[in-house]
Design a protein around this motif. Structure first.
Motif, PDB file in Angstrom:
ATOM      1  N   TYR A 129      -1.801  -4.599 -10.159  1.00 26.13           N
ATOM      2  CA  TYR A 129      -2.770  -4.977  -9.180  1.00 26.13           C
ATOM      3  C   TYR A 129      -2.399  -4.479  -8.015  1.00 26.13           C
ATOM      4  O   TYR A 129      -1.164  -5.041  -7.567  1.00 26.13           O
ATOM      5  N   VAL A 130      -3.340  -3.980  -7.156  1.00 29.03           N
ATOM      6  CA  VAL A 130      -2.805  -3.182  -5.929  1.00 29.03           C
ATOM      7  C   VAL A 130      -3.849  -4.031  -4.847  1.00 29.03           C
ATOM      8  O   VAL A 130      -5.088  -3.842  -4.849  1.00 29.03           O
ATOM      9  N   GLU A 131      -3.330  -4.750  -3.766  1.00 31.11           N
ATOM     10  CA  GLU A 131      -3.917  -5.539  -2.963  1.00 31.11           C
ATOM     11  C   GLU A 131      -4.005  -4.753  -1.615  1.00 31.11           C
ATOM     12  O   GLU A 131      -3.115  -4.482  -0.795  1.00 31.11           O
ATOM     13  N   TYR A 154       2.679  -6.142  -9.110  1.00 30.16           N
ATOM     14  CA  TYR A 154       1.923  -6.231  -7.897  1.00 30.16           C
ATOM     15  C   TYR A 154       2.588  -5.301  -6.887  1.00 30.16           C
ATOM     16  O   TYR A 154       3.510  -5.146  -6.832  1.00 30.16           O
ATOM     17  N   LEU A 155       1.528  -4.766  -6.111  1.00 28.86           N
ATOM     18  CA  LEU A 155       1.789  -3.832  -4.963  1.00 28.86           C
ATOM     19  C   LEU A 155       0.833  -4.190  -3.912  1.00 28.86           C
ATOM     20  O   LEU A 155      -0.512  -4.251  -3.840  1.00 28.86           O
ATOM     21  N   GLY A 177       6.292  -3.873  -2.558  1.00 26.72           N
ATOM     22  CA  GLY A 177       6.097  -4.469  -4.083  1.00 26.72           C
ATOM     23  C   GLY A 177       6.929  -3.831  -5.272  1.00 26.72           C
ATOM     24  O   GLY A 177       7.904  -3.080  -4.880  1.00 26.72           O
ATOM     25  N   ASP A 178       6.306  -3.664  -6.198  1.00 26.56           N
ATOM     26  CA  ASP A 178       6.476  -3.043  -7.282  1.00 26.56           C
ATOM     27  C   ASP A 178       6.743  -1.539  -7.157  1.00 26.56           C
ATOM     28  O   ASP A 178       5.710  -0.949  -7.316  1.00 26.56           O
ATOM     29  N   ARG A 179       7.952  -0.805  -7.366  1.00 23.19           N
ATOM     30  CA  ARG A 179       8.071   0.472  -7.079  1.00 23.19           C
ATOM     31  C   ARG A 179       7.624   1.299  -8.078  1.00 23.19           C
ATOM     32  O   ARG A 179       6.995   2.260  -7.886  1.00 23.19           O
ATOM     33  N   GLY A 200       9.636  -1.379   0.607  1.00 27.26           N
ATOM     34  CA  GLY A 200      10.487  -2.292  -0.043  1.00 27.26           C
ATOM     35  C   GLY A 200       9.760  -3.531  -0.617  1.00 27.26           C
ATOM     36  O   GLY A 200       8.791  -3.428  -1.296  1.00 27.26           O
ATOM     37  N   GLU A 201      10.289  -4.702  -0.314  1.00 22.88           N
ATOM     38  CA  GLU A 201       9.761  -5.937  -1.008  1.00 22.88           C
ATOM     39  C   GLU A 201       8.441  -6.463  -0.309  1.00 22.88           C
ATOM     40  O   GLU A 201       7.989  -6.144   0.927  1.00 22.88           O
ATOM     41  N   VAL A 202       7.731  -7.293  -1.118  1.00 23.02           N
ATOM     42  CA  VAL A 202       6.404  -7.875  -0.771  1.00 23.02           C
ATOM     43  C   VAL A 202       6.495  -8.281   0.426  1.00 23.02           C
ATOM     44  O   VAL A 202       7.493  -9.244   0.776  1.00 23.02           O
ATOM     45  N   GLY A 203       5.370  -7.848   1.465  1.00 21.35           N
ATOM     46  CA  GLY A 203       5.471  -8.505   2.860  1.00 21.35           C
ATOM     47  C   GLY A 203       5.569  -7.546   3.767  1.00 21.35           C
ATOM     48  O   GLY A 203       5.348  -7.860   4.920  1.00 21.35           O
TER      49      GLY A 203
END
Length: 325
Positions: A129-131, A154-155, A177-179, A200-203
């Motif tokens: 899922y790509v937001e 999730y990305l 998110g997910d690399r 890098g990480e979500v956010g």
């Protein structure tokens, strides 16, 4: 994390996506929302290979979903571009390997995931899922936790650019998110934009996008006030632009929006209400970090007034109307 690692991209040759599909669909970004799913070739993970068989979901009269959860949109253009129409977000998730969502604001993005017939109902370990909605880091993290809780990938993929850049396929994609999902989406990202960055990480992508939007909003407010001041002082605005283009102030944003101000038509490339939403989210991020943002606050009020005057759906350059009167 070192910047060289944050801005790294996969070292691989990536095939292009079918341009007739992806470019037509991404060109719709300036007009509203989209919710698109793609099936990978042969139904298996195909990192670096094009995603095919687009599916679009747009709720309408035939939808059984709660109208309070999902706003009415138009699906015809997506279908004409080659997509298959589905009934609900969960139908798209069930049929697709990777789904892209780009809607109007953080609340609608959460409704897509948590609402009736939403994303979570069909999310599983083989789904991505790509937001792409312009959202805050906290909303993105909430969605990420829900998606990963169902085993999905999730990305967040924030977009820098306007309608014209979307049509030209020259957007800048900011992802986090997910690399592995980032790698799998490269063919789609290449069809949408000229560069994609993994942060890098979500956010992190949401934060980076808001930082850039705050800079752009404050700059545009300054341009609008300067052009209004020139007009009030009896100077020709075209002379102001001609001279400015010879100085260090010259940049594509200033030149494009300055010309739009002179022409006065304000055709929508980036809706003013979207910029005001990002300024508001930027201020909320500043509050969370206990960082004063007085220029952003003042700029937000200018954009809010322009929105109240009825220019929310016009181009962001229409903020000039507020500064002139």
């Amino acid at each position: 994390m070192p910047s060289c690692r944050m801005l790294s991209r996969p070292d691989q040759d990536i095939l292009g996506s079918p341009s007739i599909r992806l470019r037509k669909m991404t060109s719709l970004r300036g007009h509203g929302a989209c919710f698109l799913g793609f099936v990978e070739i042969d139904g298996v993970a195909a990192r670096g290979r094009p995603l095919e068989e687009p599916l679009a979901w747009v709720p309408g009269a035939r939808s059984s979903t709660d109208p309070a959860c999902f706003p009415p949109l138009q699906c015809g253009d997506f279908v004409n571009a080659g997509a298959k129409e589905m009934m609900t977000p969960s139908d798209v998730i069930a049929a697709a390997d990777i789904t892209f969502s780009c809607v109007s604001d953080p609340q609608v993005a959460k409704n897509m995931v948590f609402g009736n017939c939403g994303v979570l109902q069909e999310m599983s370990a083989d789904k991505g899922y790509v937001e792409m909605t312009g959202i805050d880091a906290e909303t993105s993290q909430d969605i990420a936790e829900a998606i990963s809780g169902r085993g999905g990938r999730y990305l967040e993929a924030q977009v820098q650019g306007s309608k014209v850049q979307a049509e030209e396929g020259t957007l800048v994609i900011l992802a986090a998110g997910d690399r592995t999902l980032f790698d799998d989406c490269q063919s789609c990202f290449q069809a949408m934009g000229k560069n994609s960055f993994y942060l890098g990480e979500v956010g992190n992508a949401s934060k980076m996008n808001l930082v850039l939007q705050v800079m752009a909003g404050v700059t545009l407010a300054g341009l609008a006030e300067g052009m209004a001041l020139a007009d009030r002082a009896g100077l020709q605005q075209k002379d102001v632009m001609e001279i400015m283009e010879l100085t260090s102030l010259a940049c594509p944003l200033m030149i494009e929006k300055g010309k739009a101000i002179i022409e006065g038509g304000f055709p929508t490339h980036l809706p003013l209400q979207h910029m005001q939403k990002d300024l508001r989210l930027g201020m909320l991020m500043g509050d969370t970090l206990e960082l004063p943002l007085p220029l952003t606050a003042a700029t937000n009020e200018v954009f809010k007034h322009a929105k109240r005057l009825g220019y929310g759906e016009h181009d962001v350059s229409s903020v000039y109307i507020r500064t002139r009167f």
